[in-house]
Enzyme design. Structure first.
Site, short mmCIF file in Angstrom:
data_model
loop_
_atom_site.label_atom_id
_atom_site.label_comp_id
_atom_site.label_asym_id
_atom_site.label_seq_id
_atom_site.Cartn_x
_atom_site.Cartn_y
_atom_site.Cartn_z
N SER A 252 0.13 -23.87 36.83
CA SER A 252 -0.81 -24.79 37.50
C SER A 252 -2.37 -24.31 36.94
O SER A 252 -2.21 -23.32 35.95
CB SER A 252 -0.82 -24.61 38.98
OG SER A 252 -1.17 -23.29 39.44
N LYS A 253 -3.29 -24.93 37.47
CA LYS A 253 -4.61 -24.61 36.96
C LYS A 253 -4.87 -23.31 37.21
O LYS A 253 -5.72 -22.46 36.50
CB LYS A 253 -5.68 -25.35 37.83
CG LYS A 253 -5.67 -26.80 37.47
CD LYS A 253 -7.01 -27.45 37.06
CE LYS A 253 -6.88 -28.61 36.36
NZ LYS A 253 -6.62 -29.91 37.32
N ARG A 254 -4.28 -22.60 37.99
CA ARG A 254 -4.40 -21.02 38.47
C ARG A 254 -4.23 -20.23 37.28
O ARG A 254 -4.74 -19.26 37.13
CB ARG A 254 -3.85 -20.49 39.48
CG ARG A 254 -3.86 -20.55 40.94
CD ARG A 254 -2.96 -19.99 41.74
NE ARG A 254 -1.59 -20.24 41.64
CZ ARG A 254 -0.71 -19.76 41.17
NH1 ARG A 254 -1.01 -18.32 41.10
NH2 ARG A 254 0.49 -19.94 41.23
N HIS A 255 -3.44 -20.39 36.08
CA HIS A 255 -2.95 -20.02 35.03
C HIS A 255 -3.77 -20.42 33.82
O HIS A 255 -3.73 -19.83 33.16
CB HIS A 255 -1.44 -20.23 34.66
CG HIS A 255 -0.50 -19.90 35.82
ND1 HIS A 255 0.15 -20.81 36.48
CD2 HIS A 255 -0.25 -18.69 36.36
CE1 HIS A 255 1.00 -20.30 37.31
NE2 HIS A 255 0.69 -18.89 37.23
N GLY A 256 -4.76 -21.34 34.05
CA GLY A 256 -5.97 -21.65 32.86
C GLY A 256 -5.42 -23.09 32.46
O GLY A 256 -5.11 -23.84 33.72
#
Ligand code: GLU
Length: 478
Positions: A252-256
């Protein structure tokens, strides 16, 4: 039956890497089997779907180098390829299911359904529909229709509702009838649900193999029941595993960055991106990790697709992208590098510059950094580490013999500087590098120095080595 596969994006944003991988697997499967790839846009979620997003997704697919035989942009024998334009087709199928008794009208309101779900939950039962409207008599139905009560179309799970599929990636998967309650096919606003439209479309478009994300595996139970009720052949299914972040939670966006276009913006090459995404699940028969599309097409098969989740490894992607850049000719890189370089320098010079630094670059956006020393000379920092005597010797050398424009000239200059200063090794090359490039680390001087001299002759914004020395000298305390 000819191989026909589809990629069915919901146009609610950019193409994600997971979607891109699904599209690539479909494309490889079609090409390997001499089949066809269809793009179908699943835009019945009207609140979230946009035509702009559809254009972006198609652009992202083209950027990756994918091509398709049928789709909203190219048309085809099964047009239209947007679900929002296919409502009549779903209505026809809905009528058939209603007529055969496989589906029925459900007049329950959202509030009533919600209340029933709550009760079921409180009593520890599965939140399946309680069949209220399945039990309505023809008279009750007529009365409700006569008073214009809105209704949805609900599918009735039949007694023989167990389903087993032979998933091409996961093997046999079985669902029991009991795990399913009667489910909606058409909402009261007339729009089909995903499970309904996908079946009608896949049948209509003569899809032979449904290759899609694992998150749709559980939907397959409902979909197979709909195929059966309509008397249609069921396609083969292949559910591709999730992509996880390094912490093994869903990417997800949390990972970049998660969208393909974000990777394009960060300077990744489409070929490297495709290569990497293929490796997220598929392993080559001979263990190689770097390959082109042709190789993947020739060797692709679903039985080498891993049923375990794949972990997205940004470092590996960077490494792979670097391998592609290092192997490319300067001429091939030039048009891409130009996007990041403001100066209007001639091709021949730029090719020399690219050749000099490309091995230190993993992403296209790093070219400006690596070429920083060309356009961004700052005399202040060398003025702190180069002494006057050395600068004097360098000035004398440049004035007497000129600044070298090739490797031979550079070697000759180094010999004369050794003689003039008595310095050698690091104590010669360090101040030389600082004086010429302004920074401690950088590409080999034997090529960087001629590059700067030649550059200053074709681009007035490049400070020549001679001028650099002068500017440093000006800053030294007298
Ligand atoms: N539209 C679905 C999605 O975006 C794909 C459905 C399918 O492939 O069956 O996830």
């Amino acid at each position: 039956m000819p191989v026909r596969v589809r990629f069915a994006p919901s146009p609610t944003g950019h193409l994600h890497v997971g979607g891109a991988r699904t599209a690539i697997f479909n494309w490889l499967f079609a090409r390997h089997n001499g089949g066809e790839l269809i793009i179908r846009v699943e835009d019945t979620d009207q609140a979230r779907s946009t035509i702009e997003s559809e254009a972006m997704v198609l652009d992202d697919l083209r950027w990756l180098g994918l091509e398709w035989e049928e789709g909203p942009d190219v048309g085809g024998p099964h047009a239209p390829y947007r679900q929002s334009e296919r409502i009549d087709t779903y209505s026809d199928a809905a009528q058939r299911l209603l007529a055969s008794g496989a589906a029925y009208r459900c007049f329950c309101t959202e509030e009533a359904l919600e209340a029933k779900r709550k009760v079921a939950e409180a009593e520890g039962r599965p939140p399946h529909y309680d069949l209220t409207c399945h039990r309505l008599t023809p008279q009750q139905i007529s009365a409700r229709l006569a008073s214009w009560m809105p209704f949805a179309l609900r599918f009735h799970v039949p007694d023989d509702g167990d389903v087993t599929i032979d998933d091409l990636i996961r093997g046999q998967v079985t669902w029991r009838k009991e795990s399913l309650g009667d489910f909606i096919l058409v909402r009261s606003d007339g729009l089909p649900t995903y499970n309904f439209s996908v079946v009608v479309d896949d049948h209509d478009m003569e899809i032979s193999d449904v290759i899609r994300a694992e998150e749709h595996l559980t939907n397959t139970h409902r979909q197979v029941l709909i195929y059966r009720a309509l008397g249609w052949d069921v396609p083969r299914f292949a559910h591709v595993s999730l992509i996880l972040g390094p912490d093994r939670s869903k990417l997800s966006k949390r990972h970049g960055a998660t969208s393909v276009s974000a990777y394009a913006d960060e300077g990744f090459l489409p070929d490297a991106m495709v290569n990497y995404l293929i490796l997220l699940g598929w392993s080559t028969p001979d263990g190689r990790e770097i390959f082109d599309a042709q190789y993947a097409i020739e060797n692709f098969s679903l039985d080498r697709v891993n049923s375990a989740p794949a972990v997205f490894d940004r470092q590996k992607l960077e490494w792979l992208n670097g391998q592609y850049i290092h192997a490319m000719s300067a001429a091939a890189l030039r048009p891409m590098v130009r996007r990041y370089i403001e100066a209007d320098v001639p091709d021949a010079w730029l090719d020399d510059a690219i050749e000099l630094v490309k091995k230190s670059v993993d992403r296209l956006t790093q070219f400006p950094d690596q070429l920083h020393f060309v356009w961004r000379f700052d005399a202040a920092s060398p003025s702190r580490s180069v002494d006057r005597a050395f600068l004097k010797a360098l000035e004398t050398e440049f004035d007497a013999s000129g600044v070298p424009v090739d490797a031979d000239g550079y070697q000759a200059m180094v010999e004369r500087l050794k003689a003039a200063t008595g310095l050698k090794g690091k104590s010669l090359f360090m101040p030389l590098r600082m004086a010429v490039t302004g920074v401690e680390h950088g590409p080999e001087l034997v090529r960087a120095l001629p590059l700067l001299e030649n550059g200053s002759r074709v681009d007035p914004s490049i400070v020549s080595p001679r001028e650099r020395v002068r500017r440093i000298a000006d800053l030294l305390p007298s």
